[in-house]
Enzyme design. Structure first.
Site, PDB file in Angstrom:
ATOM      1  N   ASP A   1      62.762  70.568  22.238  1.00  0.00           N
ATOM      2  CA  ASP A   1      63.817  70.650  21.228  1.00  0.00           C
ATOM      3  C   ASP A   1      64.861  71.703  21.574  1.00  0.00           C
ATOM      4  OD1 ASP A   1      62.872  68.710  19.115  1.00  0.00           O
ATOM      5  OD2 ASP A   1      61.096  69.969  19.311  1.00  0.00           O
TER       6      ASP A   1
ATOM      7  N   ASP B   1      64.621  77.820  24.922  1.00  0.00           N
ATOM      8  CA  ASP B   1      65.739  78.289  24.093  1.00  0.00           C
ATOM      9  C   ASP B   1      65.323  79.190  22.938  1.00  0.00           C
ATOM     10  OD1 ASP B   1      66.045  76.576  21.197  1.00  0.00           O
ATOM     11  OD2 ASP B   1      64.680  75.777  22.681  1.00  0.00           O
TER      12      ASP B   1
ATOM     13  N   ASP C   1      60.970  73.082  27.772  1.00  0.00           N
ATOM     14  CA  ASP C   1      60.840  72.920  26.326  1.00  0.00           C
ATOM     15  C   ASP C   1      61.578  71.646  25.911  1.00  0.00           C
ATOM     16  OD1 ASP C   1      60.535  73.723  23.499  1.00  0.00           O
ATOM     17  OD2 ASP C   1      62.683  74.102  23.608  1.00  0.00           O
TER      18      ASP C   1
ATOM     19  N   THR D   1      55.898  72.383  24.994  1.00  0.00           N
ATOM     20  CA  THR D   1      56.460  72.247  23.653  1.00  0.00           C
ATOM     21  C   THR D   1      55.505  72.715  22.563  1.00  0.00           C
ATOM     22  OG1 THR D   1      57.373  70.636  22.079  1.00  0.00           O
ATOM     23  CG2 THR D   1      55.625  69.853  23.532  1.00  0.00           C
ATOM     24  N   GLY D   2      56.097  73.039  21.423  1.00  0.00           N
ATOM     25  CA  GLY D   2      55.282  73.325  20.249  1.00  0.00           C
ATOM     26  C   GLY D   2      54.820  72.054  19.567  1.00  0.00           C
TER      27      GLY D   2
END
Length: 267
Positions: free
Chosen positions: A10, A214, A8, A42-43
């Site tokens: 961020d 996270d 991920d 990632t988003g």
């Protein structure tokens, strides 16, 4: 031997200064040199993820939009894609309009907003991606949106998420990427679905994959990966389901994972 690591961005790959630490950069470069496939999950939209991948010299497919789009970082070839169902999108656009919520649409790797308000400006600054104002915003509900996102106060988003999961949870995957970001993708547009597809693309068993994250939107990939790792700064619920909890994003947590599980180094 683990053959792939999905990370991920961020609060995982990036520290609180929004950069990849030299230690983490070096660890990932060493892993790549030893034949490990390192990718991002990632988003963020593809254009934003590609900027981060470039810093790490990653020339591999990137998992973006929570998993709704897996796309090569060099030639732009799409390996996996899922768009939000039209009826669900139309419902969400109307829902947001009636409640005065800030909704963002992602179509053809462009970020669209109805107006240039502070939420849009702050988001664009965070993701390093410009937005386009689309005055006839409701028209975008008819497009094959890769992702939709509502920005608001965390507690309010929790209430909205609970309500919408009851109403359209069977049509869309609803998750938080950050406390004030509520994201909507196709039911099969999760990081878990995308990671499974990407491992298959490379010919890896999913048991040979490490996934590191996270937040709530990392849950699915930690569940399917051979080794699911939560950052030291991860949400408590993610730590509970993880196979291993590493150090925080400010303490080279990624480097620690590479040293321990790829190279078998002790402290």
């Amino acid at each position: 031997m683990y053959k792939m690591i999905a990370i991920d961005i961020d609060d995982t790959l990036l520290n609180d200064e929004k950069v990849v630490s030299p230690g983490t950069q070096a660890a990932l470069a060493e892993a790549v040199q030893h034949g490990v496939t390192v990718t991002i999950a990632t988003g963020r939209m593809y254009a934003s993820a590609k900027q981060v991948a470039a810093q790490l010299n990653l020339n591999v497919p990137l998992i973006t939009y929570q998993g709704s789009l897996v796309k090569n970082s060099i030639d732009g070839k799409v390996l996996y894609e899922r768009a939000i169902p039209r009826d669900a999108a139309v419902f969400l656009f109307q829902y947001a309009k009636e409640r005065g919520l800030h909704l963002q649409a992602y179509y053809d790797d462009v970020l669209y907003v109805k107006e240039a308000n502070q939420k849009a400006i702050d988001y664009a600054e965070l993701s390093k991606i410009p937005f386009e104002v689309y005055p006839n915003f409701d028209e975008l509900a008819e497009k094959p949106n890769t992702k939709l996102l509502i920005i608001d106060d965390p507690d309010k988003l929790d209430e909205i998420a609970a309500e919408l999961k009851q109403l359209i949870g069977h049509e869309m995957h609803i998750t938080k990427s950050k406390p004030h970001f509520l994201e909507f993708v196709h039911k099969e547009g999760t990081k878990g679905h995308a990671l499974t597809a990407l491992a298959e693309h490379f010919g890896y068993e999913i048991s040979e994959v490490i996934a590191i994250g996270d937040s709530d939107n990392d849950r699915e990939m930690l569940e399917v990966a051979g080794l699911g790792v939560a950052m030291g700064n991860a949400k408590p619920a993610l730590k509970e389901l993880a196979n291993y909890v590493t150090r925080s994003n400010n303490e080279d947590g990624i480097k620690h994972v590479v040293d321990k599980f790829v190279f078998g180094r002790s402290e």
